[in-house]
Design a protein around this motif. Sequence first.
Motif, PDB file in Angstrom:
ATOM      1  N   ARG A  25      37.511 -16.312 -10.952  1.00 38.40           N
ATOM      2  CA  ARG A  25      36.773 -16.492  -9.700  1.00 38.40           C
ATOM      3  C   ARG A  25      35.627 -17.449  -9.973  1.00 38.40           C
ATOM      4  O   ARG A  25      34.787 -17.186 -10.849  1.00 38.40           O
ATOM      5  CB  ARG A  25      36.251 -15.146  -9.205  1.00 38.40           C
ATOM      6  N   ASP A  26      35.620 -18.588  -9.293  1.00 36.43           N
ATOM      7  CA  ASP A  26      34.598 -19.618  -9.528  1.00 36.43           C
ATOM      8  C   ASP A  26      34.515 -19.995 -11.005  1.00 36.43           C
ATOM      9  O   ASP A  26      33.430 -20.227 -11.547  1.00 36.43           O
ATOM     10  CB  ASP A  26      33.228 -19.153  -9.031  1.00 36.43           C
ATOM     11  N   GLY A  27      35.682 -20.053 -11.657  1.00 38.57           N
ATOM     12  CA  GLY A  27      35.736 -20.471 -13.049  1.00 38.57           C
ATOM     13  C   GLY A  27      35.394 -19.398 -14.062  1.00 38.57           C
ATOM     14  O   GLY A  27      35.493 -19.634 -15.267  1.00 38.57           O
ATOM     15  N   GLU A  28      34.983 -18.233 -13.600  1.00 39.21           N
ATOM     16  CA  GLU A  28      34.642 -17.134 -14.502  1.00 39.21           C
ATOM     17  C   GLU A  28      35.764 -16.114 -14.526  1.00 39.21           C
ATOM     18  O   GLU A  28      36.383 -15.833 -13.495  1.00 39.21           O
ATOM     19  CB  GLU A  28      33.335 -16.454 -14.060  1.00 39.21           C
ATOM     20  N   ALA A  29      36.010 -15.559 -15.697  1.00 39.60           N
ATOM     21  CA  ALA A  29      37.087 -14.576 -15.846  1.00 39.60           C
ATOM     22  C   ALA A  29      36.616 -13.203 -15.382  1.00 39.60           C
ATOM     23  O   ALA A  29      35.768 -12.584 -16.026  1.00 39.60           O
ATOM     24  CB  ALA A  29      37.554 -14.518 -17.293  1.00 39.60           C
ATOM     25  N   LEU A  30      37.153 -12.745 -14.258  1.00 42.40           N
ATOM     26  CA  LEU A  30      36.910 -11.371 -13.829  1.00 42.40           C
ATOM     27  C   LEU A  30      37.741 -10.409 -14.666  1.00 42.40           C
ATOM     28  O   LEU A  30      37.318  -9.292 -14.948  1.00 42.40           O
ATOM     29  CB  LEU A  30      37.256 -11.198 -12.351  1.00 42.40           C
ATOM     30  N   VAL A  31      38.940 -10.845 -15.015  1.00 42.49           N
ATOM     31  CA  VAL A  31      39.843 -10.066 -15.877  1.00 42.49           C
ATOM     32  C   VAL A  31      40.467 -11.028 -16.870  1.00 42.49           C
ATOM     33  O   VAL A  31      40.925 -12.108 -16.496  1.00 42.49           O
ATOM     34  CB  VAL A  31      40.934  -9.361 -15.050  1.00 42.49           C
ATOM     35  N   ARG A  32      40.476 -10.651 -18.124  1.00 46.88           N
ATOM     36  CA  ARG A  32      41.093 -11.424 -19.210  1.00 46.88           C
ATOM     37  C   ARG A  32      41.629 -10.393 -20.192  1.00 46.88           C
ATOM     38  O   ARG A  32      40.920  -9.949 -21.081  1.00 46.88           O
ATOM     39  CB  ARG A  32      40.063 -12.341 -19.858  1.00 46.88           C
ATOM     40  N   ARG A  33      42.869  -9.998 -19.991  1.00 47.07           N
ATOM     41  CA  ARG A  33      43.358  -8.836 -20.726  1.00 47.07           C
ATOM     42  C   ARG A  33      44.835  -8.993 -21.068  1.00 47.07           C
ATOM     43  O   ARG A  33      45.595  -9.579 -20.309  1.00 47.07           O
ATOM     44  CB  ARG A  33      43.150  -7.577 -19.882  1.00 47.07           C
ATOM     45  N   SER A  34      45.199  -8.436 -22.217  1.00 44.16           N
ATOM     46  CA  SER A  34      46.600  -8.468 -22.649  1.00 44.16           C
ATOM     47  C   SER A  34      47.089  -7.055 -22.930  1.00 44.16           C
ATOM     48  O   SER A  34      46.308  -6.146 -23.221  1.00 44.16           O
ATOM     49  CB  SER A  34      46.750  -9.335 -23.901  1.00 44.16           C
ATOM     50  N   TYR A  35      48.394  -6.921 -22.844  1.00 47.95           N
ATOM     51  CA  TYR A  35      49.038  -5.617 -22.998  1.00 47.95           C
ATOM     52  C   TYR A  35      50.256  -5.766 -23.904  1.00 47.95           C
ATOM     53  O   TYR A  35      50.881  -6.827 -23.964  1.00 47.95           O
ATOM     54  CB  TYR A  35      49.504  -5.095 -21.628  1.00 47.95           C
ATOM     55  N   GLY A  36      50.614  -4.682 -24.594  1.00 45.24           N
ATOM     56  CA  GLY A  36      51.845  -4.663 -25.362  1.00 45.24           C
ATOM     57  C   GLY A  36      51.851  -5.635 -26.528  1.00 45.24           C
ATOM     58  O   GLY A  36      50.799  -6.001 -27.068  1.00 45.24           O
ATOM     59  N   ARG A  37      53.041  -6.068 -26.892  1.00 45.67           N
ATOM     60  CA  ARG A  37      53.204  -6.852 -28.113  1.00 45.67           C
ATOM     61  C   ARG A  37      53.803  -8.235 -27.855  1.00 45.67           C
ATOM     62  O   ARG A  37      54.679  -8.403 -27.005  1.00 45.67           O
ATOM     63  CB  ARG A  37      54.074  -6.091 -29.106  1.00 45.67           C
TER      64      ARG A  37
END
Length: 330
Positions: A25-37
Amino acid sequence: MQHDIDALMRAYDGKVPGASVLVLRDGEALVRRSYGRADLEAGIAATPTTNYRLASVSKQFTAASILLLAQDGKLTLDDPVRRWLPSLPAVADAITLRQLLTHTSGLIDYEDVMDATDTRQVHDADVLHLLEAQDRTYFAPGHGYRYSNSGYALLALIVERASGQRYADFLRTRIFVPLGMLDTVAFEDGISSVTHRAYGYSFEDGTWQRTDQSTTSAVLGDGGIYSSIDDLARWDAALYDQRLLSADSLRQAFMPATKTDEDDVEYGFGWRITGETLWHSGETIGFRNVIVRYPRQHLTVVVLTNRNEPEPYEMAKKIAALALDRVAAE
């Protein structure tokens, strides 16, 4: 919002092929997440730097390459394709680069004319050779729409001929390095490597089986790029200003050029257009990905996965709805 997204992504968590999710949002990461392998056999977890095979999300980079060369004066979008690839048959006389970009060329799908008994990987140059033997098109150029991997493979070859560089090198020097996408690569086995690589999997006979490559996985122009959510955040940022493409090039890329075979979807240059959204999915053996941009809200959702199903477009729209609700509440 993070809790709700975690719930949506629950099937990707644990000792299974995973996913990476980015909400900007506006260049900022509201969510930056990974799951699993990223790699089941080695037990390597997916992270925001994990590189997934983008499949057809790669097409927007092929289109950008053509637009860069148009800006350089090396070609025009209305050039006949045979100006650059004269070995194509006469049936291609009327096809232009613009029609390749918008899937309105009528070219035969190379997948449909491959030798089913040949297990070697096909490359972009092989696509040209396959099409040299085709004396028909699905429809008169410019008089229909049919999604065409063939067209984007040919565009990669045209980038090479117009620039004097190998396609992978052009991408690296003109797009990836200038934007700081230092781990993104048009992967060529034996020539380049993929750092932090995710391997593709399919659920077969009750277990996850590695299904990372097919005979068409080496074609670069239609789907051969590997990238991460971190690098795609840099790409997304460049689509809001003129650090890479001019305002006119961006306008053309995002402007509806043709209706598609879906009632609510139009197509630009490497982008699907639905209402206010610009998006593209990517599907290939072992990978399912999508990028969905809401330019007016300066919101982007990226979902990259290293499994054969499900297709994550609907998931991305649900994630976007959560983000838009948050924005509306601010």
